[in-house]
Design a protein around this motif. Sequence first.
Motif, PDB file in Angstrom:
ATOM      1  N   ARG A  13       0.832  -1.207   0.000  1.00 15.26           N
ATOM      2  CA  ARG A  13       0.000   0.000   0.000  1.00 15.26           C
ATOM      3  C   ARG A  13       0.863   1.252   0.000  1.00 15.26           C
ATOM      4  N   SER A  14       1.935   1.262   0.822  1.00 10.56           N
ATOM      5  CA  SER A  14       2.779   2.455   0.939  1.00 10.56           C
ATOM      6  C   SER A  14       3.501   2.767  -0.371  1.00 10.56           C
ATOM      7  N   TYR A  15       3.791   1.724  -1.165  1.00  9.73           N
ATOM      8  CA  TYR A  15       4.466   1.961  -2.442  1.00  9.73           C
ATOM      9  C   TYR A  15       3.594   2.822  -3.349  1.00  9.73           C
ATOM     10  N   TRP A  16       2.309   2.497  -3.414  1.00 12.10           N
ATOM     11  CA  TRP A  16       1.421   3.249  -4.307  1.00 12.10           C
ATOM     12  C   TRP A  16       1.055   4.606  -3.712  1.00 12.10           C
ATOM     13  N   LYS A  17       1.056   4.697  -2.386  1.00  7.76           N
ATOM     14  CA  LYS A  17       0.872   6.017  -1.767  1.00  7.76           C
ATOM     15  C   LYS A  17       2.045   6.926  -2.137  1.00  7.76           C
ATOM     16  N   ASP A  18       3.257   6.372  -2.095  1.00  8.84           N
ATOM     17  CA  ASP A  18       4.434   7.150  -2.494  1.00  8.84           C
ATOM     18  C   ASP A  18       4.406   7.494  -3.979  1.00  8.84           C
ATOM     19  N   GLU A  19       3.860   6.591  -4.798  1.00  5.40           N
ATOM     20  CA  GLU A  19       3.790   6.862  -6.235  1.00  5.40           C
ATOM     21  C   GLU A  19       2.961   8.119  -6.505  1.00  5.40           C
ATOM     22  N   ILE A  20       1.878   8.270  -5.763  1.00  3.06           N
ATOM     23  CA  ILE A  20       1.050   9.472  -5.912  1.00  3.06           C
ATOM     24  C   ILE A  20       1.742  10.683  -5.285  1.00  3.06           C
ATOM     25  N   ASP A  21       2.229  10.514  -4.045  1.00  3.69           N
ATOM     26  CA  ASP A  21       2.787  11.654  -3.314  1.00  3.69           C
ATOM     27  C   ASP A  21       4.098  12.152  -3.908  1.00  3.69           C
ATOM     28  N   ARG A  22       4.983  11.231  -4.301  1.00  6.41           N
ATOM     29  CA  ARG A  22       6.331  11.624  -4.698  1.00  6.41           C
ATOM     30  C   ARG A  22       6.524  11.716  -6.209  1.00  6.41           C
ATOM     31  N   VAL A  23       5.678  11.013  -6.983  1.00  3.48           N
ATOM     32  CA  VAL A  23       5.848  11.033  -8.438  1.00  3.48           C
ATOM     33  C   VAL A  23       4.760  11.882  -9.095  1.00  3.48           C
ATOM     34  N   ILE A  24       3.501  11.458  -8.980  1.00  4.26           N
ATOM     35  CA  ILE A  24       2.440  12.159  -9.716  1.00  4.26           C
ATOM     36  C   ILE A  24       2.223  13.563  -9.150  1.00  4.26           C
ATOM     37  N   LYS A  25       1.803  13.650  -7.894  1.00  4.92           N
ATOM     38  CA  LYS A  25       1.555  14.974  -7.319  1.00  4.92           C
ATOM     39  C   LYS A  25       2.858  15.667  -6.945  1.00  4.92           C
ATOM     40  N   GLY A  26       3.857  14.889  -6.514  1.00  5.87           N
ATOM     41  CA  GLY A  26       5.141  15.483  -6.154  1.00  5.87           C
ATOM     42  C   GLY A  26       5.832  16.158  -7.314  1.00  5.87           C
ATOM     43  N   ARG A  27       5.518  15.723  -8.527  1.00  3.12           N
ATOM     44  CA  ARG A  27       6.077  16.357  -9.719  1.00  3.12           C
ATOM     45  C   ARG A  27       5.098  17.325 -10.375  1.00  3.12           C
ATOM     46  N   GLY A  28       3.904  17.424  -9.832  1.00  8.88           N
ATOM     47  CA  GLY A  28       2.918  18.335 -10.411  1.00  8.88           C
ATOM     48  C   GLY A  28       2.394  17.866 -11.751  1.00  8.88           C
ATOM     49  N   ILE A  29       2.302  16.544 -11.956  1.00  4.92           N
ATOM     50  CA  ILE A  29       1.835  15.992 -13.235  1.00  4.92           C
ATOM     51  C   ILE A  29       0.315  16.131 -13.314  1.00  4.92           C
ATOM     52  N   SER A  30      -0.157  16.668 -14.411  1.00  5.06           N
ATOM     53  CA  SER A  30      -1.592  16.935 -14.543  1.00  5.06           C
ATOM     54  C   SER A  30      -2.241  16.186 -15.700  1.00  5.06           C
ATOM     55  N   ALA A  31      -1.490  15.340 -16.415  1.00  2.45           N
ATOM     56  CA  ALA A  31      -2.060  14.622 -17.556  1.00  2.45           C
ATOM     57  C   ALA A  31      -1.449  13.231 -17.652  1.00  2.45           C
ATOM     58  N   LEU A  32      -2.269  12.261 -18.066  1.00  4.78           N
ATOM     59  CA  LEU A  32      -1.804  10.884 -18.202  1.00  4.78           C
ATOM     60  C   LEU A  32      -0.671  10.781 -19.213  1.00  4.78           C
ATOM     61  N   ASP A  33      -0.756  11.520 -20.308  1.00  4.81           N
ATOM     62  CA  ASP A  33       0.298  11.439 -21.322  1.00  4.81           C
ATOM     63  C   ASP A  33       1.657  11.818 -20.739  1.00  4.81           C
ATOM     64  N   THR A  34       1.665  12.800 -19.856  1.00  7.11           N
ATOM     65  CA  THR A  34       2.926  13.182 -19.202  1.00  7.11           C
ATOM     66  C   THR A  34       3.398  12.075 -18.274  1.00  7.11           C
ATOM     67  N   TYR A  35       2.470  11.499 -17.517  1.00  2.11           N
ATOM     68  CA  TYR A  35       2.834  10.450 -16.568  1.00  2.11           C
ATOM     69  C   TYR A  35       3.373   9.215 -17.283  1.00  2.11           C
ATOM     70  N   ARG A  36       2.861   8.929 -18.472  1.00  2.00           N
ATOM     71  CA  ARG A  36       3.320   7.742 -19.206  1.00  2.00           C
ATOM     72  C   ARG A  36       4.822   7.799 -19.497  1.00  2.00           C
TER      73      ARG A  36
END
Length: 651
Positions: free
Chosen positions: A343-366
């Motif tokens: 669970r903590s791995y995916w919490k970190d994925e959101i906190d440190r990668v997606i939101k932590g990088r300010g990603i706002s679109a799936l294409d960017t995240y890919r």
Amino acid sequence: MTGTFHHRQERLRREAEAELRDRLLPSWHHRVLQRFAVEHDSGWYPLLNQFAPHTPANRPDAVLVGPQGVLVVLLRDAEPDWEDARAAFVWTAELLAGASTEAGAVTEAVARAVVVHPADHRGRKGHSGEHLAITEAELDRVLRHGERLLEPAEVLGIARHLASRTFDLSPIMWNPQRIPQQRGPGRTAGSGLFEVRDLRRERVERALERPFRDWRIFLDDAQLGAVRRRYSGPARITGPAGTGKTVLALHRLAYLARRTTGKLLFTTHLRNLPLIAAEQFRSLAPHLVQRIEFTHLHAWARDFLDQRGRAADVDEQQVEQAFEAVWQRAELTAPLRAFRASRSYWKDEIDRVIKGRGISALDTYRTVPRKGRGRPLPSELRAHVWQFYCEYERELSERGAFDHNDVLMRALSELDRRPLPRQYAAVVVDEVQDLTLIGLRLVHAISGDGPDQLLLVGDGQQQVYPGGWRLSEAGISLQGRGEVLRRNYRNRSAIVQHAGELDAINRFDDLDGGPTIALRSALPVLRGGHVVRWEGEDQEAALIAALRELDDDTDTAVLTRTNGAAQHWDRVLREAGFTVRSLDRWNGRTSGPIHVGTVHRAKGTEFRAVFLPDERPQSHGHRDELEAADRHRLVARTRARDHLWIATLSR
């Protein structure tokens, strides 16, 4: 004996009166300077401005070097403009540059500005801005009382240095050419018995027997050069644990505060580190502490948004409930659990990668790099992660809740919309490797790119949060500006060697391709040290017994990986009769209790002795988990200066 002492003082006063007779000084100036001359018997060396009594307003009338430091003295009938008092201090501080003693290069922390008024002065007295105001009747306050900062040989060396640097200052009642250089005990001129390296170790060993104050007064040449250097844009200080990065940053804040106007900011990702840094700075430059804002970045962003009428408080319970509500939806999380069940791995994925990088679109995240996150995520799985993230955002919205990344992003957006009305004179970011990319962009927006405005301090080997980034992704260009520190002054050599054996891989590219120094390549100054490896079944009894064997258990810490383990050891030690203090509530002041807390809370601290109990491993053998565990161990082990105790439970 008393009569002889007073007779000598009177003789010195008369000699000073004769030496100053040709100076057309006001009578109260004569009295003050005669008093300064008499204090030569107490270890003070006075120097008089050659232009007195027509000293320029922005220069000192006299400079005294003695046991309590360097006094930058302005003799004034009325209160001087603060700009003049500061300019007099800075002028003297520039003369101090290059002064060196056995303990190291002398810093500005040894000096302070003192304004002396005539005895009948009725204006403001005491600390006023960046100087102390007293009357001639209160000279004992600075000559006889206060903390002893310098040894006699150091006083003489600094006084001689000042006398040689300018014709504006001339000694009163002493001749720098005739006083023999004082030697340390057991040393003779030209004996050749000591190697330079041994002398360096010897003086640092002696300094460490004294409190933190010595590190306010002395730095090595490389550190002092970094404090005084002018950078044309953002700069960084890096180096392995124990090389004095934070102390150097605090000295630089004091240096810049004396040469600028307005507020300065010290910030970091960690909640308790600003409290510790503020306490250290108060010891370093108490008269400047009101100029520096010490706060962690999330608190700064929250307060900033409050001031702008866009309050965004974080309710941790609501945030956890929002994430848990989505995590329990099996149809949504099944692909994620199949790839990684944590669970903590995916919490970190959101906190440190997606939101932590300010990603706002799936294409960017890919396509975004996920440095330090272990196995690559296939594109189709990233789509599932993105769906999970969107549902988490919906849950937050329905609860009217914000997480910490939301606060940082809202603050950054607000700064883009309307910048600060008055920029900070300088911003220092400590433990920069633990910021998210959005946090780094925020501090860059706060500071700007001007000369000396942004200083980043960190070490990738000490990263305790997942993820990684490059400075260029935040729009920050260093262009070679900064320092790499190599000498370890904190840990004794046995501890440096033991901690350096860890393969703590650096996933934080702080130099964008520039050089980095691993702990195993650091140069420990302190010899010796004691490392104990214990293995067995009853580690509670073993740790308690080891604590009781210490000669002195003050300045001791028990560090853990998790909050639950910290709470467990807090209870165990209290039941064993020890006085315990949580690192969560510690501000860095010296205290008797044994400190207990997590490695995260121990960042920026050091202790004479550190105990590391074993904990059941949470790792499942994933590369990123193993790397993070080694970095945690390195941070924990390098908190110890003299004694390190490490437990391994028999399996």
